[in-house]
Design a protein around this motif. Structure first.
Motif, short mmCIF file in Angstrom:
data_model
loop_
_atom_site.label_atom_id
_atom_site.label_comp_id
_atom_site.label_asym_id
_atom_site.label_seq_id
_atom_site.Cartn_x
_atom_site.Cartn_y
_atom_site.Cartn_z
N LEU A 60 0.84 -1.20 0.00
CA LEU A 60 0.00 0.00 0.00
C LEU A 60 0.87 1.25 0.00
O LEU A 60 1.90 1.30 0.66
CB LEU A 60 -0.90 0.01 1.23
CG LEU A 60 -2.09 -0.95 1.19
CD1 LEU A 60 -2.87 -0.86 2.48
CD2 LEU A 60 -2.98 -0.62 0.02
N GLN A 61 0.45 2.23 -0.77
CA GLN A 61 1.22 3.45 -0.90
C GLN A 61 0.30 4.65 -0.65
O GLN A 61 -0.72 4.80 -1.31
CB GLN A 61 1.79 3.51 -2.32
CG GLN A 61 2.51 4.78 -2.62
CD GLN A 61 2.83 4.88 -4.09
OE1 GLN A 61 2.38 4.09 -4.89
NE2 GLN A 61 3.58 5.90 -4.43
N PRO A 62 0.64 5.49 0.31
CA PRO A 62 -0.21 6.65 0.58
C PRO A 62 0.00 7.75 -0.46
O PRO A 62 1.11 8.00 -0.91
CB PRO A 62 0.23 7.10 1.97
CG PRO A 62 1.63 6.63 2.09
CD PRO A 62 1.74 5.38 1.27
N CYS A 63 -1.09 8.40 -0.82
CA CYS A 63 -1.01 9.52 -1.74
C CYS A 63 -0.39 10.71 -1.01
O CYS A 63 -0.81 11.03 0.10
CB CYS A 63 -2.41 9.87 -2.24
SG CYS A 63 -2.48 11.37 -3.24
N PRO A 64 0.62 11.36 -1.59
CA PRO A 64 1.24 12.50 -0.90
C PRO A 64 0.33 13.72 -0.81
O PRO A 64 0.55 14.58 0.03
CB PRO A 64 2.48 12.78 -1.75
CG PRO A 64 2.19 12.19 -3.06
CD PRO A 64 1.28 11.03 -2.84
N PHE A 68 -4.70 9.09 0.65
CA PHE A 68 -5.49 7.91 0.31
C PHE A 68 -4.55 6.74 0.03
O PHE A 68 -3.55 6.88 -0.66
CB PHE A 68 -6.34 8.21 -0.92
CG PHE A 68 -7.34 7.14 -1.24
CD1 PHE A 68 -8.54 7.09 -0.57
CD2 PHE A 68 -7.08 6.20 -2.21
CE1 PHE A 68 -9.47 6.11 -0.86
CE2 PHE A 68 -7.99 5.22 -2.51
CZ PHE A 68 -9.19 5.17 -1.83
N LEU A 69 -4.85 5.55 0.60
CA LEU A 69 -4.01 4.37 0.42
C LEU A 69 -4.45 3.60 -0.81
O LEU A 69 -5.63 3.28 -0.96
CB LEU A 69 -4.09 3.47 1.65
CG LEU A 69 -3.40 3.98 2.90
CD1 LEU A 69 -3.69 3.05 4.06
CD2 LEU A 69 -1.92 4.11 2.69
N SER A 70 -3.50 3.30 -1.69
CA SER A 70 -3.80 2.49 -2.87
C SER A 70 -2.58 1.65 -3.17
O SER A 70 -1.49 1.92 -2.70
CB SER A 70 -4.16 3.39 -4.06
OG SER A 70 -3.08 4.23 -4.37
N ALA A 71 -2.78 0.62 -4.01
CA ALA A 71 -1.69 -0.29 -4.33
C ALA A 71 -1.63 -0.50 -5.83
O ALA A 71 -2.62 -0.86 -6.45
CB ALA A 71 -1.88 -1.62 -3.62
N ALA A 78 -8.60 8.82 -5.50
CA ALA A 78 -9.41 9.78 -4.76
C ALA A 78 -9.27 11.18 -5.32
O ALA A 78 -10.27 11.88 -5.52
CB ALA A 78 -9.03 9.75 -3.29
N CYS A 79 -8.01 11.63 -5.55
CA CYS A 79 -7.83 13.03 -5.96
C CYS A 79 -7.22 13.17 -7.34
O CYS A 79 -7.18 14.27 -7.88
CB CYS A 79 -6.97 13.76 -4.94
SG CYS A 79 -5.26 13.22 -4.91
N GLY A 80 -6.73 12.10 -7.96
CA GLY A 80 -6.17 12.19 -9.30
C GLY A 80 -4.73 12.63 -9.33
O GLY A 80 -4.20 12.95 -10.40
#
Ligand code: ZN
Length: 116
Positions: A60-64, A68-71, A78-80
């Motif tokens: 999992l990698q958090p959006c800076p 938002f956590l995505s892999a 979430a924000c593009g």
């Protein structure tokens, strides 16, 4: 309406358990295997779930930008925000993403009485 006690089946099971033979041994081995499976299976599932959760958490990698956590995605769902661009560069080259705890905000003080 009460059902009659199945004495025939109880006697047959007792005979199978007490009589020395291949059928009694097979019955005991089957019961032993089923009991072992029922006792060990929750432990195995728990360990497998823990390992899978650790592997998933590592991916999992958090959006800076929004957190938002995505892999395995290049764009934050979430924000593009472009995750591939921010993943490659560590700190240099970032213009829109910065650490807010080190930022300085300049505020000009204006006297209210003198402006009127
Ligand atoms: Zn985001």
């Amino acid at each position: 309406m009460q059902r009659p006690i199945p004495w025939v089946w109880i006697a047959l099971a007792g005979l199978l358990l007490l009589a020395p033979g291949t059928v009694g041994r097979l019955f005991l081995d089957l019961a032993e295997g089923l009991t072992l499976l029922l006792l060990v299976l929750p432990v195995l599932l728990g360990v497998g779930g823990f390992v899978a959760w650790q592997l998933l958490q590592r991916r999992l990698q958090p959006c800076p930008a929004c957190g938002f956590l995505s892999a395995g995605l290049d764009v934050c769902p979430a924000c593009g925000c472009d995750l591939a661009k921010t993943k490659g560069s560590s700190s240099a080259g970032r213009t829109e993403i910065f650490d807010a705890s080190t930022a300085t905000v300049d505020v000009e003080a204006v006297d209210v009485d003198q402006s009127t």
